[in-house]
Design a protein around this motif. Structure first.
Motif, PDB file in Angstrom:
ATOM      1  N   LEU A  73     -11.859   7.117 -10.702  1.00 44.01           N
ATOM      2  CA  LEU A  73     -10.684   6.370 -10.279  1.00 44.01           C
ATOM      3  C   LEU A  73      -9.455   6.784 -11.079  1.00 44.01           C
ATOM      4  CD1 LEU A  73     -12.057   2.741  -9.777  1.00 44.01           C
ATOM      5  CD2 LEU A  73     -10.755   4.040  -8.096  1.00 44.01           C
ATOM      6  N   GLN A  74      -9.625   6.914 -12.372  1.00 46.96           N
ATOM      7  CA  GLN A  74      -8.502   7.292 -13.230  1.00 46.96           C
ATOM      8  C   GLN A  74      -7.982   8.687 -12.895  1.00 46.96           C
ATOM      9  OE1 GLN A  74     -10.655   6.106 -17.031  1.00 46.96           O
ATOM     10  NE2 GLN A  74      -8.573   5.508 -17.555  1.00 46.96           N
ATOM     11  N   ASN A  75      -8.881   9.572 -12.471  1.00 43.96           N
ATOM     12  CA  ASN A  75      -8.478  10.938 -12.134  1.00 43.96           C
ATOM     13  C   ASN A  75      -7.796  11.020 -10.773  1.00 43.96           C
ATOM     14  OD1 ASN A  75      -9.565  11.867 -14.547  1.00 43.96           O
ATOM     15  ND2 ASN A  75     -11.518  12.444 -13.627  1.00 43.96           N
ATOM     16  N   LYS A  76      -8.274  10.229  -9.825  1.00 48.93           N
ATOM     17  CA  LYS A  76      -7.800  10.349  -8.451  1.00 48.93           C
ATOM     18  C   LYS A  76      -6.575   9.475  -8.159  1.00 48.93           C
ATOM     19  CE  LYS A  76     -12.355  11.541  -6.543  1.00 48.93           C
ATOM     20  NZ  LYS A  76     -13.512  11.067  -5.749  1.00 48.93           N
ATOM     21  N   GLN A  77      -6.525   8.295  -8.744  1.00 47.82           N
ATOM     22  CA  GLN A  77      -5.481   7.337  -8.387  1.00 47.82           C
ATOM     23  C   GLN A  77      -4.058   7.874  -8.587  1.00 47.82           C
ATOM     24  OE1 GLN A  77      -3.470   5.423 -10.764  1.00 47.82           O
ATOM     25  NE2 GLN A  77      -2.407   4.320  -9.107  1.00 47.82           N
ATOM     26  N   PRO A  78      -3.759   8.569  -9.690  1.00 52.60           N
ATOM     27  CA  PRO A  78      -2.373   9.030  -9.868  1.00 52.60           C
ATOM     28  C   PRO A  78      -1.969  10.133  -8.905  1.00 52.60           C
ATOM     29  CG  PRO A  78      -3.597   9.003 -11.962  1.00 52.60           C
ATOM     30  CD  PRO A  78      -4.586   8.876 -10.860  1.00 52.60           C
ATOM     31  N   VAL A  79      -2.946  10.812  -8.304  1.00 49.71           N
ATOM     32  CA  VAL A  79      -2.662  11.987  -7.480  1.00 49.71           C
ATOM     33  C   VAL A  79      -2.514  11.635  -6.000  1.00 49.71           C
ATOM     34  CG1 VAL A  79      -3.427  14.316  -6.895  1.00 49.71           C
ATOM     35  CG2 VAL A  79      -3.974  13.355  -9.140  1.00 49.71           C
ATOM     36  N   MET A  80      -3.268  10.645  -5.558  1.00 51.83           N
ATOM     37  CA  MET A  80      -3.207  10.258  -4.149  1.00 51.83           C
ATOM     38  C   MET A  80      -1.924   9.467  -3.869  1.00 51.83           C
ATOM     39  SD  MET A  80      -5.758  11.375  -2.299  1.00 51.83           S
ATOM     40  CE  MET A  80      -5.952  10.230  -0.921  1.00 51.83           C
ATOM     41  N   PRO A  81      -1.504   9.385  -2.590  1.00 48.51           N
ATOM     42  CA  PRO A  81      -0.279   8.656  -2.239  1.00 48.51           C
ATOM     43  C   PRO A  81      -0.319   7.194  -2.707  1.00 48.51           C
ATOM     44  CG  PRO A  81      -0.978  10.013  -0.394  1.00 48.51           C
ATOM     45  CD  PRO A  81      -2.076  10.093  -1.413  1.00 48.51           C
ATOM     46  N   ASP A  82       0.853   6.642  -2.923  1.00 51.80           N
ATOM     47  CA  ASP A  82       0.972   5.305  -3.512  1.00 51.80           C
ATOM     48  C   ASP A  82       0.369   4.201  -2.648  1.00 51.80           C
ATOM     49  OD1 ASP A  82       2.226   6.356  -5.711  1.00 51.80           O
ATOM     50  OD2 ASP A  82       4.255   5.898  -5.024  1.00 51.80           O
ATOM     51  N   ASP A  83       0.307   4.396  -1.334  1.00 53.56           N
ATOM     52  CA  ASP A  83      -0.219   3.332  -0.476  1.00 53.56           C
ATOM     53  C   ASP A  83      -1.737   3.396  -0.307  1.00 53.56           C
ATOM     54  OD1 ASP A  83      -0.169   5.633   1.069  1.00 53.56           O
ATOM     55  OD2 ASP A  83       0.417   4.594   2.913  1.00 53.56           O
ATOM     56  N   THR A  84      -2.391   4.255  -1.080  1.00 52.27           N
ATOM     57  CA  THR A  84      -3.857   4.289  -1.078  1.00 52.27           C
ATOM     58  C   THR A  84      -4.389   3.022  -1.734  1.00 52.27           C
ATOM     59  OG1 THR A  84      -3.812   6.702  -1.293  1.00 52.27           O
ATOM     60  CG2 THR A  84      -5.896   5.602  -1.776  1.00 52.27           C
ATOM     61  N   GLU A  85      -5.388   2.402  -1.104  1.00 55.72           N
ATOM     62  CA  GLU A  85      -6.041   1.220  -1.677  1.00 55.72           C
ATOM     63  C   GLU A  85      -7.365   1.645  -2.308  1.00 55.72           C
ATOM     64  OE1 GLU A  85      -6.443  -2.169   0.848  1.00 55.72           O
ATOM     65  OE2 GLU A  85      -4.568  -1.765   1.897  1.00 55.72           O
ATOM     66  N   TRP A  86      -7.551   1.257  -3.557  1.00 55.66           N
ATOM     67  CA  TRP A  86      -8.758   1.651  -4.295  1.00 55.66           C
ATOM     68  C   TRP A  86      -9.691   0.459  -4.462  1.00 55.66           C
ATOM     69  CZ3 TRP A  86      -9.378   6.674  -4.765  1.00 55.66           C
ATOM     70  CH2 TRP A  86      -8.253   7.496  -4.763  1.00 55.66           C
ATOM     71  N   HIS A  87     -10.947   0.659  -4.055  1.00 60.46           N
ATOM     72  CA  HIS A  87     -11.973  -0.361  -4.233  1.00 60.46           C
ATOM     73  C   HIS A  87     -13.000   0.139  -5.236  1.00 60.46           C
ATOM     74  CE1 HIS A  87     -11.411  -2.738  -0.225  1.00 60.46           C
ATOM     75  NE2 HIS A  87     -10.258  -2.344  -0.729  1.00 60.46           N
ATOM     76  N   MET A  88     -13.324  -0.684  -6.210  1.00 61.92           N
ATOM     77  CA  MET A  88     -14.397  -0.384  -7.151  1.00 61.92           C
ATOM     78  C   MET A  88     -15.678  -0.960  -6.580  1.00 61.92           C
ATOM     79  SD  MET A  88     -15.309   0.994  -9.977  1.00 61.92           S
ATOM     80  CE  MET A  88     -16.829   0.974 -10.954  1.00 61.92           C
ATOM     81  N   ILE A  89     -16.585  -0.081  -6.161  1.00 64.05           N
ATOM     82  CA  ILE A  89     -17.779  -0.553  -5.460  1.00 64.05           C
ATOM     83  C   ILE A  89     -19.041  -0.460  -6.303  1.00 64.05           C
ATOM     84  CG2 ILE A  89     -16.795   0.045  -3.213  1.00 64.05           C
ATOM     85  CD1 ILE A  89     -18.683   2.500  -3.230  1.00 64.05           C
ATOM     86  N   GLY A  90     -18.973   0.197  -7.452  1.00 62.70           N
ATOM     87  CA  GLY A  90     -20.155   0.354  -8.288  1.00 62.70           C
ATOM     88  C   GLY A  90     -20.247  -0.701  -9.371  1.00 62.70           C
ATOM     89  N   HIS A  91     -21.305  -0.583 -10.169  1.00 62.46           N
ATOM     90  CA  HIS A  91     -21.473  -1.485 -11.308  1.00 62.46           C
ATOM     91  C   HIS A  91     -20.351  -1.232 -12.304  1.00 62.46           C
ATOM     92  CE1 HIS A  91     -23.331  -3.914 -14.371  1.00 62.46           C
ATOM     93  NE2 HIS A  91     -23.412  -2.882 -15.197  1.00 62.46           N
ATOM     94  N   LEU A  92     -19.660  -2.280 -12.687  1.00 67.77           N
ATOM     95  CA  LEU A  92     -18.488  -2.162 -13.554  1.00 67.77           C
ATOM     96  C   LEU A  92     -18.800  -2.726 -14.931  1.00 67.77           C
ATOM     97  CD1 LEU A  92     -15.473  -1.508 -13.958  1.00 67.77           C
ATOM     98  CD2 LEU A  92     -14.947  -3.749 -12.962  1.00 67.77           C
ATOM     99  N   GLN A  93     -18.628  -1.891 -15.960  1.00 66.16           N
ATOM    100  CA  GLN A  93     -18.811  -2.351 -17.328  1.00 66.16           C
ATOM    101  C   GLN A  93     -17.578  -3.126 -17.784  1.00 66.16           C
ATOM    102  OE1 GLN A  93     -19.593   1.645 -18.911  1.00 66.16           O
ATOM    103  NE2 GLN A  93     -21.626   0.916 -19.534  1.00 66.16           N
TER     104      GLN A  93
END
Length: 220
Positions: free
Chosen positions: A52-72
């Motif tokens: 997420l940290q690698n992809k979020q800054p590069v994709m367009p601003d209106d991209t919605e990010w969902h965290m679907i895995g186990h989150l520490q």
């Protein structure tokens, strides 16, 4: 048409107003995400904070990010400023941490409570009593910066379609019961590439599709 765009068009047509499509892009390169984005897809699911940290800054601003895995818990702070939805809230401690990090930046973070519905003990999730305690005993107002919008569940990895159906049906019944008892829930995330048709039949409002859109994953 590129195979990713072709597959995505199929799902967009099939789902239409039935459910939100989360394109599960974990392990996939940015080029693949951009193809999906250009086809109109805006909601992407990842299961690793580092990705997420690698992809979020590069994709367009209106991209919605969902965290679907186990989150520490110690990684919530890294995604708190931009995450659109955390699907896998599987413990009270994680919910407390999400609320804590949201409070720090004055941002309400949408969440789903992950319910353990599968027979496999390896799957994460809250049991029904824990879900009811969070929503009905403590109440969502206890976590003003972690907004609980619904439930998520993963069915057993099995060829027994009737078992899968019963697991999804049980989650939908819990979802409806909680709404009837006054909980403002509107998202029921259940169904992946292998079982999403059953999930839709049982009332899913959000499906998480990865390999059927992007192809097999490379975990090397």
């Amino acid at each position: 048409m590129h195979p990713i765009a072709q597959a995505l068009t199929k799902f967009q047509t099939e789902l239409q107003q039935r459910a939100t499509l989360v394109a599960v892009s974990k392990t996939k390169p940015l080029e693949d995400l951009q193809i999906a984005y250009d086809q109109g897809q805006r909601v992407f699911g990842e299961n690793k904070v580092q990705e997420l940290q690698n992809k979020q800054p590069v994709m367009p601003d209106d991209t919605e990010w969902h965290m679907i895995g186990h989150l520490q818990r110690n990684k919530v702070k890294y995604i708190a400023p931009y995450i659109s939805l955390i699907h896998g809230v599987d413990s009270l401690r994680l919910l407390n941490e999400i609320d804590k990090q949201g409070r720090k930046i004055n941002r309400v973070i949408p969440c789903l409570l992950q319910v353990h519905i599968a027979q496999e003990t390896t799957k994460f999730g809250l049991d029904i009593e824990e879900v009811r305690d969070i929503l009905l005993t403590n109440g969502p107002e206890k976590w003003p910066f972690a907004r609980i919008e619904g439930l998520m569940g993963m069915a057993s990895l099995t060829d027994d379609k009737e078992q899968i159906r019963q697991e999804f049906r049980g989650l939908k019944e819990l979802f409806d019961q909680l709404k009837a008892e006054g909980m403002f829930l509107h998202t029921l995330s259940m169904g992946m590439s292998g079982d999403y048709p059953i999930a839709l039949e049982e009332g899913s409002t959000m499906v998480r599709i990865g390999s059927s859109i992007f192809g097999a994953r490379n975990y090397t």
